[in-house]
Design an enzyme around this catalytic site. Structure first.
Site, short mmCIF file in Angstrom:
data_model
loop_
_atom_site.label_atom_id
_atom_site.label_comp_id
_atom_site.label_asym_id
_atom_site.label_seq_id
_atom_site.Cartn_x
_atom_site.Cartn_y
_atom_site.Cartn_z
N CYS A 142 0.82 -1.22 0.00
CA CYS A 142 0.00 0.00 0.00
C CYS A 142 0.85 1.27 0.00
CB CYS A 142 -1.00 -0.03 1.15
SG CYS A 142 -2.40 1.10 0.87
N HIS A 235 -4.44 -4.48 0.04
CA HIS A 235 -4.19 -5.09 1.35
C HIS A 235 -4.64 -6.54 1.34
CE1 HIS A 235 -2.75 -1.75 3.80
NE2 HIS A 235 -3.61 -0.97 3.18
N GLU A 237 -3.38 -8.86 2.82
CA GLU A 237 -3.17 -9.46 4.14
C GLU A 237 -4.32 -9.19 5.11
OE1 GLU A 237 -1.99 -5.21 4.86
OE2 GLU A 237 -1.94 -6.63 3.17
#
Length: 305
Positions: A142, A235, A237
């Protein structure tokens, strides 16, 4: 994965509740192999949450990993107990002579600032330069991806008219790249950001390759130095409830926030989030560790250049 981390790290207990296998440092030390050394520069405010998100994904491969956490010395986190930082984190001064097989640099909530206005920009760029010669492959996430593209290649970021917020479809631009091994033709990624980088700027740099894009969210993944750098704009994750927590937090503060797109079932925030990115996230981290870290790093870690 035999993930070599301190047994008292909060993420261990949380992930054990999810039936995710994590081998702590005591039991991992009995295995007669060289573990991969991975360093995480965690710039997120809620550091324990980010640790848990990353360990969840790093634990999904048979490779043994020794995980360290780095913090910015010139910035004090207000959202993580100082005891946690002192116990589990090291600053760059104590690590600058070390070498690592892989590195992950997280996002940070500073997108609305110019890069040089970020209080720790000078220290961060020193770490970026160190990573080029002391790490086999680095994953930038990011804002860190935007910052890395700017510092290394002069790629600017642009403010968005409204926040890119939700879960979006993405396509694969280079099917033969090992980072996409096992990927479907379309895959989903969460985004939560106020700025973007643009294809037209990236295409001007011969050393960069756009690997994945989204019709709605734009450029998602860029490769640099033949896989020694991966710049990830989303993102992958994120845990299932992260976007929901962000939405309800801002709504509770009376801030202007739209419902995250393609996230809640039937786009109704009273419903649970529909998780559509978990398999992609696991493949992304597993492929990166296998093909760009494990298979490329020298056995003698001091030979990393």
């Amino acid at each position: 994965m035999p993930l070599n981390i301190p047994s008292n790290l909060p993420a261990v207990k949380e992930l054990q509740k999810e039936n995710i296998f994590v081998k702590d440092s005591e039991s991992a030390s009995t295995q007669d192999i060289r573990p991969l050394k991975i360093i995480v520069l965690n710039l997120m405010p809620l550091k324990i949450t980010t640790e848990t998100d990353l360990i969840r994904l790093l634990s999904n491969t048979p490779l043994q990993i020794e995980l360290d956490f780095m913090r910015i010395k010139s910035h004090t986190s207000k959202n993580t107990p100082i005891e946690h930082l002192l116990t589990f984190y090291k600053d760059f001064d104590s690590l600058r002579k070390e070498r690592y097989d892989g590195m992950i640099i997280t996002g940070a909530p500073v997108e609305n600032f110019e890069y040089k206005e970020v209080t720790y920009w000078e220290e961060l760029t020193e770490i970026f330069d160190w990573a080029k010669t002391h790490v086999t492959s680095t994953l930038f996430i990011c804002w860190a991806a935007q910052a890395g593209l700017y510092h290394y290649y002069g790629i600017p970021k642009y403010p968005l008219n409204k926040k890119m917020f939700g879960v979006f479809k993405h396509t694969v631009s280079d099917r033969l790249n090992p980072i996409f091994r096992g990927f479907d033709d379309l895959f989903y990624v969460p985004h939560s950001r106020h700025s973007e980088v643009r294809r037209c700027d990236i295409e001007k740099v011969s050393g960069l390759k756009i690997l994945s894009e989204s019709p709605e969210a734009g450029v998602y993944m860029v490769q640099g130095r033949n896989g020694r750098e991966f710049f990830i704009m989303g993102h992958s994750e994120y845990a299932p409830n992260t976007l929901a927590d962000e939405y309800f937090r801002d709504k509770g503060k009376g801030l202007e926030i739209e419902i995250p797109m393609n996230y809640f079932e039937n786009d109704n925030p009273e419903n649970k989030p529909l998780v559509r990115w978990r398999s992609h996230a696991n493949l992304l981290f597993t492929n990166w560790l296998n093909y760009f870290v494990y298979q490329r790093t020298p056995y003698n870690i001091h030979r990393i250049r």
